[in-house]
Design a protein around this motif. Sequence first.
Motif, PDB file in Angstrom:
ATOM      1  N   ILE A 147       0.823  -1.210   0.000  1.00 43.95           N
ATOM      2  CA  ILE A 147       0.000   0.000   0.000  1.00 43.95           C
ATOM      3  C   ILE A 147       0.861   1.266   0.000  1.00 43.95           C
ATOM      4  CG2 ILE A 147      -2.063  -1.045   0.997  1.00 43.95           C
ATOM      5  CD1 ILE A 147      -1.157  -0.022   3.736  1.00 43.95           C
TER       6      ILE A 147
ATOM      7  N   CYS B  12       6.056  -4.106   7.858  1.00 41.87           N
ATOM      8  CA  CYS B  12       5.147  -3.976   6.708  1.00 41.87           C
ATOM      9  C   CYS B  12       3.711  -4.373   7.057  1.00 41.87           C
ATOM     10  CB  CYS B  12       5.633  -4.847   5.555  1.00 41.87           C
ATOM     11  SG  CYS B  12       4.511  -4.790   4.139  1.00 41.87           S
ATOM     12  N   PRO B  13       2.758  -3.438   6.940  1.00 45.15           N
ATOM     13  CA  PRO B  13       1.380  -3.778   7.279  1.00 45.15           C
ATOM     14  C   PRO B  13       0.748  -4.713   6.239  1.00 45.15           C
ATOM     15  CG  PRO B  13       1.485  -1.540   6.434  1.00 45.15           C
ATOM     16  CD  PRO B  13       2.902  -2.014   6.571  1.00 45.15           C
ATOM     17  N   ALA B  14       1.267  -4.660   5.025  1.00 49.09           N
ATOM     18  CA  ALA B  14       0.718  -5.527   3.985  1.00 49.09           C
ATOM     19  C   ALA B  14       1.325  -6.924   4.080  1.00 49.09           C
ATOM     20  CB  ALA B  14       0.990  -4.923   2.612  1.00 49.09           C
TER      21      ALA B  14
HETATM   22  S1  SF4 Z   1       5.926  -1.366   4.444  1.00 49.48           S
HETATM   23 FE1  SF4 Z   1       4.934  -2.842   3.080  1.00 49.48          FE
HETATM   24  S2  SF4 Z   1       3.093  -1.805   2.382  1.00 49.48           S
HETATM   25 FE2  SF4 Z   1       4.415  -0.236   3.271  1.00 49.48          FE
HETATM   26  S3  SF4 Z   1       5.572   0.532   1.512  1.00 49.48           S
HETATM   27 FE3  SF4 Z   1       6.798  -1.077   2.416  1.00 49.48          FE
HETATM   28  S4  SF4 Z   1       6.222  -2.902   1.264  1.00 49.48           S
HETATM   29 FE4  SF4 Z   1       4.665  -1.399   0.875  1.00 49.48          FE
END
Ligand code: SF4
Lengths: 428, 310
Positions: free
Chosen positions: A360, A408-410
């Motif tokens: 995201i 990473c929340p995703a």
């Molecule tokens: S933390 Fe995860 S969702 Fe956020 S920018 Fe990085 S890869 Fe993308």
Amino acid sequence: MRLNGIRLPHHKNTENCETVDIKCPERVIISMSQHIGAPAEPTVKVGDEVKVGTKIGDADLRMTCPIHSSVSGRVDKLGEMLLPNGKVCRTVEIVSDGKMEPDEGLSPPVITDRASLAAAVRASGCCGMGGAGFPTHVKLDYDEEKVHIDTLIINAAECEPYITSDYRELMENHERVIGGMKLVREILGIERVVIGIEENKPKAIALFRDKLSGESGFEVMKLRSSYPQGAEKVIAYYATGRIVEEGRIISDYGMIVLNASTTGLIWDYSRTGMPFVSRRVTVDGDAVGKPCNLRAPIGTQISRLLEAAETDTENMKRLIAGGPMMGISLYDPGLPLLKTNNAFLAFKSEAKKEMQTNCIKCGRCIAACPLGLMPAEFERAYDRRDREALNRLKINLCMNCGSCSYVCPAKRPLAEKNQLAKGFAISR
Amino acid sequence: MKEYTVSPSPHIRAGTTTSRIMLHVIIATVPAMIASAVFFGRRALMLIAFCALSAMLWERLIRFVMKRPDSTDDLSAMVTGILLAFNLPATLPVWMAAIGTFVAIVVVKQMFGGLGQNFANPAIVGRIVLMLSFTSHMTHWVLPDNVDAVTSATPLVTEDKFSYLDLFLGHCGGCLGETSKLALLIGAGYLAAMRVITLHAPLAFVGTVYLFSAAVGQDPIYQMLSGGLILGAFFMATDYVTTPVTNKGRVVFGIGCGIITCVIRFWCNAPEGVSYSILLMNIVTPYIDMFTRKKAVGGIYQKDKKEASE
Ligand code: SF4
Ligand code: SF4
């Protein structure tokens, strides 16, 4: 400038657990590949009698150090073992006679200059005890004409959750650590020695401040509790403000970084001549009934350590060698203790299947990376197999600390992909 | 021999997930929802609920048609629905709102690959499409308290000025979610406190509008409190997907939005530039990202090398 990092739960449940020696195992399986670098070759045959400290493996290679028997007994088998990285390496299995007799041939080394220190360190079988296990003698193998080492950094950050084995070294054996610091300093003519300890270990900081007070040239550096403060480049930066550029090594900048337990080991060897044959290891995790710090001969099967810590092996689902951030998950508790293992963590739960979504673009991974890398972009570049972009984004600098994946929340598998991307970027 | 599950490191993950972030955003919109109910009555709440549900329905439908797994549980469609509703006048017929959510979810978001892949903010494009298609309905502003009686202009086009306090509390005409700056700022404060958003883009956006207005002789406070600026700055210019990833980039984004908003407001004969400014900056976001890329600690770059050798 402050390097980025992340806040982690500490879980230092074993910080007050005094080290306990485990009962001498009947059999040890000693891997000929204990750390990064080329494996050693067995120098003994089946049937040979060995004592504690008898050399059983070596190779005439720069990145290899000798391997010693950790028990007294008889060589029973020269076998093979599957390493977690998928490679096969040779092993020497020794049946113990239970006496733990030391080899009579062992004697303290004569250390007078850099070369003899490096030779002694190599002979001790010493490698980094904090994880990756870089052979220590290689760090001492620099060209005195070209570089002058002015700073010795003792890494006692221990920034991974759960692990307290270095902390126990500081608390139980401070004179060993300080002895090692002084020895290396004196032999190499180093001006400044800095021991870096994370602020979540106030007792260790106070102890070392006390013991080193009045000594000039020694400093205790209190590090913020942020992961990964113990990464070599990170702690070196905080100790000296020097940034190690890509393609160069830390000694190019006049620094040597030694792990605290490694420093203690060097001191021990210089006094007694007893090489690296046993180590302290933290055993913790929710499947462990009695989290503790154990001292065990190298080559002891992990199952023995788990048993000593009253682990509920019936319900154990995961076993990790090392910390939860950079540790390796193991498939088999029959594997032996390596010189580089500072902890074993046993958990009752499977790896959580978390809801994965598309990236995201929240930027959390980028804000987390201690080296200012852009993990989200690595992933995109790797997915389209764009070698040039990966190199431009400096994939080669990624140290696989896992901070990006953590935040990473995703729930993108960033650190994992970084490893693949790194391999891809240098391929062909 | 019993074998154990092996998985790559790290073996622990932070608790924050995509859906939890979306939930935080939804919570942050609650004060503005309450304000809209206070000022525009039940109809406002109904329209918000309708937009949220229709957005999720479109998402479910289009994912089904495209034979992709359902993704409404990440809650991002709901957020889009609510934010689109905030950009509509309370009197808009629901079928028009349904077109808005269709454009936002199906055309802008899913056609580009779903969550994270769209280059423009779905709610913003939804609003712009409705604005262009149903201009009179979309500018059918009602004054709070008199929903059925008086048609009023927004503070940006009307001759008679509202007081700062009225503007701040939301006692003025406008889209249903954008009028109460107080409610929006409470929500934004929540998002910042929960570390869902950083304030780089919104502060740069609002600050630029303030300075620009002052520089050209407009009333800067009035400009700051009018129209959809606060809603846009704190809820749209902070959308992760369509704005830059680094804080530096976010500042650039905010400044760009501020300048475009002022240019549109003052010289283009159009009352409200916020939506267009955000859309335009969304489009250039990949370029901003490119120019504000972080330098790796210890990285050696081609340019540095050249400089060093000179
Ligand atoms: S933390 Fe995860 S969702 Fe956020 S920018 Fe990085 S890869 Fe993308
Ligand atoms: S794993 Fe690599 S990219 Fe990710 S935070 Fe660590 S150093 Fe940065």
